[in-house]
Structures are given as C-alpha cells and as structure tokens.
Motif scaffolding. Structure first.
Motif, short mmCIF file in Angstrom:
data_model
loop_
_atom_site.label_atom_id
_atom_site.label_comp_id
_atom_site.label_asym_id
_atom_site.label_seq_id
_atom_site.Cartn_x
_atom_site.Cartn_y
_atom_site.Cartn_z
N GLU B 106 72.48 -74.00 -5.84
CA GLU B 106 73.09 -74.72 -4.71
C GLU B 106 72.03 -75.08 -3.69
O GLU B 106 72.05 -76.16 -3.10
CB GLU B 106 74.19 -73.84 -4.10
N ALA B 107 71.08 -74.17 -3.47
CA ALA B 107 70.03 -74.41 -2.47
C ALA B 107 68.93 -75.30 -3.02
O ALA B 107 67.94 -75.56 -2.34
CB ALA B 107 69.44 -73.08 -2.02
N LYS B 108 69.10 -75.75 -4.26
CA LYS B 108 68.12 -76.63 -4.92
C LYS B 108 66.74 -76.00 -5.04
O LYS B 108 65.72 -76.67 -5.03
CB LYS B 108 68.04 -77.98 -4.20
N VAL B 109 66.72 -74.67 -5.14
CA VAL B 109 65.46 -73.98 -5.43
C VAL B 109 65.40 -73.81 -6.93
O VAL B 109 65.91 -72.85 -7.48
CB VAL B 109 65.40 -72.61 -4.72
N ARG B 110 64.83 -74.81 -7.59
CA ARG B 110 64.96 -74.82 -9.03
C ARG B 110 63.65 -74.57 -9.75
O ARG B 110 63.61 -73.89 -10.76
CB ARG B 110 65.54 -76.16 -9.48
N ALA B 114 55.87 -69.68 -8.43
CA ALA B 114 54.78 -68.82 -8.00
C ALA B 114 55.22 -67.73 -7.04
O ALA B 114 54.58 -66.69 -6.96
CB ALA B 114 53.67 -69.65 -7.38
N ALA B 115 56.31 -67.93 -6.33
CA ALA B 115 56.71 -66.93 -5.34
C ALA B 115 57.70 -65.96 -5.97
O ALA B 115 58.54 -66.33 -6.78
CB ALA B 115 57.34 -67.61 -4.15
N HIS B 116 57.58 -64.70 -5.60
CA HIS B 116 58.51 -63.69 -6.08
C HIS B 116 59.89 -63.97 -5.49
O HIS B 116 59.99 -64.37 -4.34
CB HIS B 116 58.02 -62.31 -5.64
N PHE B 117 60.94 -63.72 -6.27
CA PHE B 117 62.27 -64.08 -5.76
C PHE B 117 62.65 -63.30 -4.51
O PHE B 117 63.46 -63.76 -3.72
CB PHE B 117 63.35 -63.92 -6.84
N LEU B 118 62.03 -62.13 -4.33
CA LEU B 118 62.38 -61.34 -3.15
C LEU B 118 61.95 -62.03 -1.86
O LEU B 118 62.38 -61.67 -0.77
CB LEU B 118 61.76 -59.95 -3.23
N HIS B 119 61.07 -63.04 -2.00
CA HIS B 119 60.67 -63.78 -0.80
C HIS B 119 61.79 -64.67 -0.28
O HIS B 119 61.75 -65.12 0.85
CB HIS B 119 59.44 -64.65 -1.10
N TYR B 120 62.75 -64.91 -1.13
CA TYR B 120 63.84 -65.80 -0.73
C TYR B 120 65.00 -64.96 -0.19
O TYR B 120 66.06 -64.88 -0.78
CB TYR B 120 64.28 -66.65 -1.91
N LYS B 121 64.73 -64.32 0.93
CA LYS B 121 65.68 -63.34 1.42
C LYS B 121 67.02 -63.98 1.76
O LYS B 121 68.08 -63.38 1.57
CB LYS B 121 65.11 -62.64 2.66
N LYS B 122 66.98 -65.23 2.20
CA LYS B 122 68.25 -65.85 2.59
C LYS B 122 69.19 -66.02 1.40
O LYS B 122 70.40 -65.96 1.56
CB LYS B 122 68.03 -67.17 3.32
N PHE B 123 68.62 -66.16 0.19
CA PHE B 123 69.49 -66.26 -0.99
C PHE B 123 70.14 -64.91 -1.29
O PHE B 123 71.30 -64.84 -1.67
CB PHE B 123 68.71 -66.69 -2.23
N LEU B 124 69.33 -63.88 -1.13
CA LEU B 124 69.87 -62.55 -1.38
C LEU B 124 70.99 -62.27 -0.38
O LEU B 124 72.04 -61.75 -0.74
CB LEU B 124 68.78 -61.50 -1.23
N ASP B 125 70.74 -62.63 0.88
CA ASP B 125 71.76 -62.40 1.90
C ASP B 125 73.04 -63.13 1.56
O ASP B 125 74.13 -62.58 1.64
CB ASP B 125 71.25 -62.85 3.28
#
Ligand code: ADP
Ligand code: MG
Lengths: 328, 254
Positions: B106-110, B114-125
C-alpha cells in the motif's frame, strides 16, 4: 549505524568470521587450507542457489552455468591478458555483466511460466555452455582445458584464504541485508503463494527476475574465486554434478536460510575430501552419485528442513512453550 | 454513483455457467451485501471483480473506465482489495510479516533492497495497529501456519485492511469462526462503514448481520442475479423466499 543497533546474532556471526581469520595460523598445511578455501567458495555459490530455491521458490537445474561463466572469464583473462590485478578486476566485471545478462534473459523468458520452465531452460543452457566450451578450442582449450597464472598477490595459499573469507563475509552480510529488506520479504511471499502476492499488488515477475540476476551474479563470483584457487580450467566447471552438489549443500544445510548453505558446503566438501581418501579402500567411495543419492534421500526423509531449519524449528517450539508457561 | 459496475458478466467452466449475465452497480461508499445459497456463484463473481478469473463474456467498470482485461495486481493497485473465503495467507511467515507485506504494498515500498525492514518503523506501527483491530496483537510473532482457523480468518481480514483500498470485497469473513469471535469482526466492519469513506461488498450467510449493516443486498441464484434491493425488500421478495425454500434463510451458517 550505531553499534548499539547491531543485534546479537550479528555479533555471533562476526565473532565466528574473525575466528576464521586465525585458522590459517593453526592449519598451516596447504591442503587443509585448500579445503577451507573450497568450502568458502562453495558456501558463496550455495547461498546464491538458496536465494532462488529457498527464498523465492525457483528451482534451477543449471545454476552451474553462472559459476562456469565466472570461471572461464577469469581463466581466459588471466591467460590472454596477463596475471595482473587489473586483468582480474576486468575478468570479474565481465563475469558479473555476462551472468547478469544471461540470468536476466533466462528469467524474462521463463519466470512468467510454470516453475519447471526455468529449471529446464537453465539445464539446457548449461549444457549449451558446456558444448561451446568444448568446441571453442582456440579460446578454451576444449575438453583438456589449460593452466594459467594468477596475480602474484594471490599466489599464496594464505592470501587466497583471506580473499575467499572476506568475500564470503561480505556476501553473507550483503545477502542477509537483501533477504531482510522489504524486497526480500516479498521474495518469501512469492515462495509461499505467488497468486496471493500478486493480488496484494506486487509484480511477481519483476521480483523473480531480480532474484535470478542477483543469484546469477553471486554465483559467477564464486566461479572467479574457484579459478583463482585451481589455476586450471576445463569444461567440468559447467558440469551438472556441480549443480547437484550445491543443491545438496543447500538442502542438507537448510533451505531458506543463509547459514544453512554455508554449513552444507562445509559438510559436503569435507565429505568429498574424506570419501576420496577412502577410494583406495573400496571402489564404491569413488561413486559419488550412489552415496549422494543415499544421503539426499536420508536428509529429505529425516531432516526435510535441513540442519539449520530443524534447529530453528526446535528453538521456535521451545520459545512457544516458554511463552505459554509464562502466561499460566 | 456506482464505483464498480458489471455489464452482462458471465463465466463458464466447461459447460457449467457459474456466473450468468450479471449486471449490477455497486454504489460508492455504501455497504452492499451479496447473498445466495452455496454454489450460487458468489465467490466466482468476486474472482471476476478482483481479476483472479477472466470472464467469458461481459465487462467490468471501475469509476466508469473498463477494467475487464486488467490483472489482479493492477486492480489492487487501483483500489480494489479483497479477502478470500478459503484462507489464503503466507503460512511460513509470521502474522506480523503477513500484514507488513500488505502495508508495504500500500505504501508503494516495493523494490527497496538495501535497507533492513526494521528501518521502516512506520510500517511496523501500522501493521501493529491493524493487528490490534482484529485482536491478533499477541500472535504477532507466531507463524501464520500455527494459527487456529478463526485466527487465520482474522489475519485474512487484517491483510485486506492493510491494503487500505477504496473498495473492500469480503468473502464470508466470519465463516468457520467460533461464535465468540464473530462480534469482533462485525465491530471492525461497522467501524469502516461509519467512516463513510470506503465501499464495502460483503458475501455472507448470517442474515442478522446483513439486515443490520447493508444499504443494499444482491441475491445470486444459480449464477444469475435473482433480486436486489434494501434488506427489507429482499426479505419480503417472493422469488428470494422460494429460492431459499420458503424463507428458510435465517440461521444459514455455512
Ligand atoms: N475454477 C473453477 N472451475 C470449475 N468450476 C468452478 C470453479 N470455481 C467455481 N466453480 C463452480 O462454480 C459454481 C459456483 O461456485 P462458487 O462461486 O464458489 O459459489 P459460492 O461462493 O456462491 O458458494 C460451483 O458450482 C462451483 O463448483
Ligand atoms: Mg463462496
């Protein structure tokens, strides 16, 4: 990146990696170091294979062709240009670009179709590369192959050990990042359920082709290192036996993990070495394929998840039980 | 205005007409329910709307433009999301990862490699926020394969919510859930309805749920559109009553 952000397993892996740098001071024999180098190289190759098989769910029967592309690029450049670092860098560049192009084309042609098309086309192409290597005598030396020199810097066993180990470490952490990225998670959902991944809005073909390219490029680099360690090339670098080897390494170690293929490479390479030592005792030890078949069947029956997969599952069960008992 | 429209939509499976020249309009930001006995073609109709199947005849329009030839992926990206009757989650990923992959789309992060998924904290939230809605927070780290059936159904709904699409197609979301679990799902659906910014299409058998929430009800029978109208009109409709063998469609649970 702050040090505090690095998790515990990363420290463990780094610790093991550092310890491996000390090994050549203990194992000073050339043949022991040679085995370690082979393990590192095949670990890299097997990780690249697992990126397809374990992470994305793509089966390849001709993965060796990328290995062979790396091998012949290196051998030919060392032979035709000179045994310099410059020529080696050029060889790596050519190997990587060729592998990327071939894996991209194979992927685009077959990955939109049912999965066995990729397996069959890679198998066919690997066979084609083998024939070309056999027939293009002036360049490849044909079936007999040729020997060549490598850059002086890499002519000692210790320096080659260091180079292979550094490559393994960098590729391991690189692939770990890759598989843990948002992109990598989508590869796993493709493995789990391709149609559902598509219905979440992902273009599955793009992901599979990119996985195929990354895997092919890494495999070709393993081929480069292999040549530096052998200093001799022949058509066996395109042989299907090698694909079966990495398939076995990946399955024994544990598909869908990166540590698994490394362990698998270690076990299979050691077994190779040990069994070929036994060939004086009985002819059966020369017949890899019989032993392989047996080991393969036993592993699939008793450890379908491989070594690492089985351990992980055990640990997951234990934590689940602990969590339940804490709740009570 | 109709956000989704079908014109004489049909599909045939080797001689068997599963959906037969169905023409409907789904009104925007309204709650539409589809009912009909088992085998009526409801799921097949959803498969046509979401692009899982291609029709053998007729056409589909989204906001006035034709989408009949588009893939499931394209339709999801346009804003048509769905959940599946037969649970369709990723078994060897954790519950959290299942939802996060949908949030990520949905966020178009496809293609971020290179970045670890944990960097995308807003998705986890966001993923946690959705898990809380369907009461799966304490199962977040569990493999989806190890969930109980009702929990898998909840995860299925969570993945649809995570896609955050304009249209939500829900195929029997409460089927096979234990009775205690159903109110939570109804609450989630009501909440979305009250926001008044989504179009909901629900396939269900639970008549009380349909009577309570629907703005409009469509009845499919042997692949054909038998009736449409307000819940009250449908209950009183004679054709519908005889299709359900004398009004026996309270308490259908399958
Ligand atoms: N892929 C398919 N191939 C063949 N027949 C199908 C397929 N999908 C559905 N059908 C048939 O179409 C009819 C409608 O099925 P379905 O849409 O699942 O009904 P419902 O969801 O209303 O219970 C059934 O007779 C079913 O057997
Ligand atoms: Mg159905």
């Amino acid at each position: 990146m702050r040090l505090g952000n690095i998790d515990k397993t990363t420290w463990i892996y780094l610790g093991i990696a550092l310890a491996l740098f000390i090994v050549p001071f203990i194992l000073t024999g050339r043949s022991a170091q040679f085995i370690m180098i082979q393990i590192f190289i095949f670990a890299i190759f097997a990780m690249s294979y697992d990126l397809l098989l374990g992470y994305t769910g793509i089966i390849s029967f001709g993965h060796v062709m990328f290995f062979g592309i790396g091998a012949y690029s290196t051998a030919i450049f060392m032979d035709r240009l000179d045994a310099s670092i410059g020529a080696l860098v050029l060889a790596v560049a050519v190997a990587v670009i060729l592998a990327a192009i071939v894996s991209f084309i194979v992927g685009m042609l077959t990955l939109r179709l049912k999965s066995h098309f990729y397996a069959m086309l890679t198998l066919g192409l690997a066979g084609l590369f083998l024939v070309v290597a056999e027939k293009w005598r002036p360049l490849t030396g044909g079936f007999d192959g040729f020997t060549f020199r490598v850059p002086d810097l890499l002519s000692t066993s210790e320096s080659l050990y260091t180079l292979s180990l550094i490559s393994l470490i960098l590729i391991f952490f690189g692939l770990r990042r890759f598989t843990n990225s948002p992109f990598g998670k989508v590869l796993m959902t493709i493995r789990e359920n391709e149609e559902r991944t598509e219905s979440l809005g992902y273009n599955v073909l793009h992901y599979k082709v990119i996985a195929s390219v990354v895997s092919g490029v890494v495999a070709s680099f393993a081929g480069v290192l292999y040549m530096l360690s052998l200093r001799f090339v022949d058509t066996s670098v395109f042989a299907t036996d090698i694909t079966i080897d990495v398939l076995l390494m990946t399955i024994i170690g544990g598909v869908g993990t990166l540590v698994g293929p490394i362990l698998g490479a270690g076990l299979v390479e050691l077994a190779h070495h040990w069994l070929s030592g036994l060939s004086d005792v009985h002819w059966i030890f020369e017949r890899w394929i019989i032993l392989y078949g047996t080991v393969y069947i036993l592993v699939v029956i008793f450890f379908p998840l491989g070594i690492v997969g089985t351990i992980r599952k055990k640990m997951a069960k234990r934590t689940a039980v602990q969590a339940r008992s804490i709740k009570k | 205005m109709a956000i989704l429209e079908t014109n004489e939509l049909s599909i045939t499976f080797g001689g068997h007409v599963a959906v037969n020249t169905v023409s409907i309009q789904i009104p925007e930001k309204k709650f539409t329910s589809i009912i009909g006995p088992n085998g009526a073609g409801k799921t097949t109709f959803f498969n046509l709307l979401s692009g899982q199947l291609s029709p053998t005849g007729g056409s589909i329009y989204f906001k006035g433009s034709e989408i009949t030839g588009l893939s499931a992926m394209e339709r999801t990206r346009m804003g048509i999301g769905r959940s599946f009757q037969i649970t369709n989650v990723f078994p060897n990923l954790t519950v959290l990862e299942n939802v996060r992959v949908a949030v990520q789309s949905e966020a178009k992060v496809r293609y971020q490699m290179a970045a670890h998924f944990l960097h995308y904290k807003k998705f986890l939230d966001k993923a946690y926020e959705i898990l809380e809605k369907v009461f799966l927070t304490d199962k977040a780290e569990m493999l989806a394969a190890n969930l109980a059936h009702g929990e898998k159904r909840k995860l299925e709904i969570a993945m649809l919510l995570a896609l955050d699409t304009e249209i939500l197609l829900l195929d029997e979301p409460t089927a096979g859930m234990s009775l205690e679990e159903v109110p939570a799902i109804i609450a989630v659906l009501k909440q979305i309805k009250e926001q008044k910014d989504r179009t909901i299409v629900l396939i269900e058998h639970k008549m009380d749920m349909i009577m309570d929430m629907s703005d409009e009800v469509l009845v499919l029978y042997h692949g054909e559109l038998l009736a449409k109208g307000t819940p009250q009109e449908i209950v009183e409709n004679e054709a519908v009553q005889s299709a359900y063998l004398g009004g026996d469609f309270h308490g259908q649970s399958t």
